[in-house]
Design an enzyme around this catalytic site. Structure first.
Site, mmCIF file in Angstrom:
data_model
loop_
_atom_site.group_PDB
_atom_site.id
_atom_site.type_symbol
_atom_site.label_atom_id
_atom_site.label_comp_id
_atom_site.label_asym_id
_atom_site.label_seq_id
_atom_site.Cartn_x
_atom_site.Cartn_y
_atom_site.Cartn_z
ATOM 1 N N PHE A 262 -13.923 3.438 3.646
ATOM 2 C CA PHE A 262 -12.902 2.582 3.056
ATOM 3 C C PHE A 262 -12.448 3.250 1.764
ATOM 4 O O PHE A 262 -13.246 3.460 0.855
ATOM 5 C CB PHE A 262 -13.441 1.178 2.784
ATOM 6 C CG PHE A 262 -12.340 0.227 2.420
ATOM 7 C CD1 PHE A 262 -11.630 -0.443 3.404
ATOM 8 C CD2 PHE A 262 -11.980 0.043 1.096
ATOM 9 C CE1 PHE A 262 -10.580 -1.292 3.073
ATOM 10 C CE2 PHE A 262 -10.920 -0.802 0.749
ATOM 11 C CZ PHE A 262 -10.229 -1.475 1.743
ATOM 12 N N VAL A 263 -11.181 3.598 1.697
ATOM 13 C CA VAL A 263 -10.689 4.386 0.571
ATOM 14 C C VAL A 263 -9.849 3.541 -0.381
ATOM 15 O O VAL A 263 -9.291 2.509 0.003
ATOM 16 C CB VAL A 263 -9.861 5.592 1.076
ATOM 17 C CG1 VAL A 263 -10.698 6.498 1.956
ATOM 18 C CG2 VAL A 263 -8.608 5.128 1.815
ATOM 19 N N LYS B 108 -6.897 6.768 10.539
ATOM 20 C CA LYS B 108 -8.319 6.675 10.916
ATOM 21 C C LYS B 108 -8.368 6.519 12.441
ATOM 22 O O LYS B 108 -8.513 5.405 12.942
ATOM 23 C CB LYS B 108 -8.951 5.430 10.296
ATOM 24 C CG LYS B 108 -9.076 5.415 8.798
ATOM 25 C CD LYS B 108 -9.759 4.096 8.393
ATOM 26 C CE LYS B 108 -9.929 3.950 6.920
ATOM 27 N NZ LYS B 108 -10.489 2.616 6.552
ATOM 28 N N ASP C 81 -5.193 1.977 10.649
ATOM 29 C CA ASP C 81 -6.616 1.755 10.880
ATOM 30 C C ASP C 81 -6.788 1.266 12.334
ATOM 31 O O ASP C 81 -6.821 2.077 13.255
ATOM 32 C CB ASP C 81 -7.062 0.734 9.822
ATOM 33 C CG ASP C 81 -8.552 0.518 9.763
ATOM 34 O OD1 ASP C 81 -9.304 1.459 9.999
ATOM 35 O OD2 ASP C 81 -8.975 -0.615 9.465
ATOM 36 N N GLU D 38 4.041 4.134 5.917
ATOM 37 C CA GLU D 38 2.801 3.346 5.869
ATOM 38 C C GLU D 38 1.766 4.051 5.006
ATOM 39 O O GLU D 38 1.781 5.280 4.904
ATOM 40 C CB GLU D 38 2.216 3.265 7.296
ATOM 41 C CG GLU D 38 2.594 2.036 8.072
ATOM 42 C CD GLU D 38 1.591 0.912 7.881
ATOM 43 O OE1 GLU D 38 1.079 0.737 6.756
ATOM 44 O OE2 GLU D 38 1.329 0.199 8.856
ATOM 45 N N ASP D 39 0.824 3.304 4.444
ATOM 46 C CA ASP D 39 -0.266 3.936 3.689
ATOM 47 C C ASP D 39 -1.351 4.436 4.638
ATOM 48 O O ASP D 39 -1.759 5.592 4.582
ATOM 49 C CB ASP D 39 -0.854 2.978 2.639
ATOM 50 C CG ASP D 39 -1.338 1.654 3.210
ATOM 51 O OD1 ASP D 39 -1.042 1.339 4.390
ATOM 52 O OD2 ASP D 39 -2.013 0.898 2.478
ATOM 53 N N GLY E 121 0.766 -1.241 0.000
ATOM 54 C CA GLY E 121 0.000 0.000 0.000
ATOM 55 C C GLY E 121 0.799 1.294 0.000
ATOM 56 O O GLY E 121 0.358 2.296 -0.545
ATOM 57 N N ASP F 150 -5.860 -0.305 -2.058
ATOM 58 C CA ASP F 150 -6.629 -1.171 -2.951
ATOM 59 C C ASP F 150 -7.976 -1.596 -2.388
ATOM 60 O O ASP F 150 -8.223 -1.516 -1.180
ATOM 61 C CB ASP F 150 -5.837 -2.453 -3.221
ATOM 62 C CG ASP F 150 -5.801 -3.377 -1.999
ATOM 63 O OD1 ASP F 150 -5.473 -2.887 -0.895
ATOM 64 O OD2 ASP F 150 -6.133 -4.563 -2.135
#
Ligand code: IMP
Length: 186
Positions: free
Chosen positions: A160-161, A138, A110, A106-107, A52, A167
């Site tokens: 959820f993006v 988040k 969560d 990191e992407d 990611g 992805d």
């Protein structure tokens, strides 16, 4: 692919501007503000968490103005209702980080399980310093506390993006913006 998106949350321009800003802050922190702790003064090691963070990493590295080395780590999150937060290492770093300054890229953070798994594993290798940079956070989804040093954007809703490396079922990573997928494509 634009027609499959419900809404664009962060445009390419917004992302690029923010990434450049973070790159400047990181450069100044490691150059003059005391973030660098390696007694041998070797370059910072930026660790891209695959898959990611790959886009973010590529842009962030070009926005950083200090000497830097790269490494890559691949992690799979396969949490379920019976084993929430189960995380597995798919590919480890290629180089030792002992005594080095390490920056995780990191992407999205969560629940915090993945970032904590990485942090525990890498701190056990005794880096000189350890910081985390995430493009998205988040915070309201957090199940494990984790402190981030650099955050691109906060997502205040439970969304959820996809896009810019992130992805849905392996697809949409190549979008240059971050968006919400229309329900009929999920
Ligand atoms: P955590 O362990 O729950 O913090 O999850 C982190 C990983 O879940 C991220 O590195 C992403 O790969 C994935 N993830 C979490 N939220 C999203 C999202 O909104 N879109 C795409 N991937 C996500």
């Amino acid at each position: 692919m634009r027609e499959r998106m419900e809404r664009i949350l962060f445009t390419e321009e917004t992302i690029q501007r923010r990434v450049k800003d973070i790159g400047k802050v990181i450069s100044s922190d490691y150059q003059t503000a005391g973030a660098a702790k390696d007694i041998e003064c070797r370059p910072l090691i930026a660790v891209c968490i695959l898959q990611g963070a790959m886009m973010f990493m590529a842009d962030l590295m070009r926005a950083i103005e200090i000497p830097v080395e790269y490494d890559f780590m691949s992690i799979s999150s396969y949490g379920s209702s019976t084993s929430p937060g189960a995380v597995r290492l798919l590919q480890d770093l290629s180089h030792s980080i002992t005594g080095r300054d390490v920056l995780i890229v990191e992407d999205i953070v969560d629940t915090g399980f993945t970032a904590n798994y990485i942090k525990r594993g890498l701190l056990a290798r005794n880096p000189a310093s350890f910081r985390i940079c995430t493009l998205l956070d988040k915070p309201f989804r957090r199940e494990e506390t984790i402190e981030m040093d650099y955050v691109g954007f906060f997502l205040e809703e439970d969304l959820f993006v996809v896009g810019y490396g992130m992805d849905y079922a392996g697809v949409y990573r190549n979008l240059s913006y971050i968006a919400l997928l229309k329900p009929e494509y999920k």
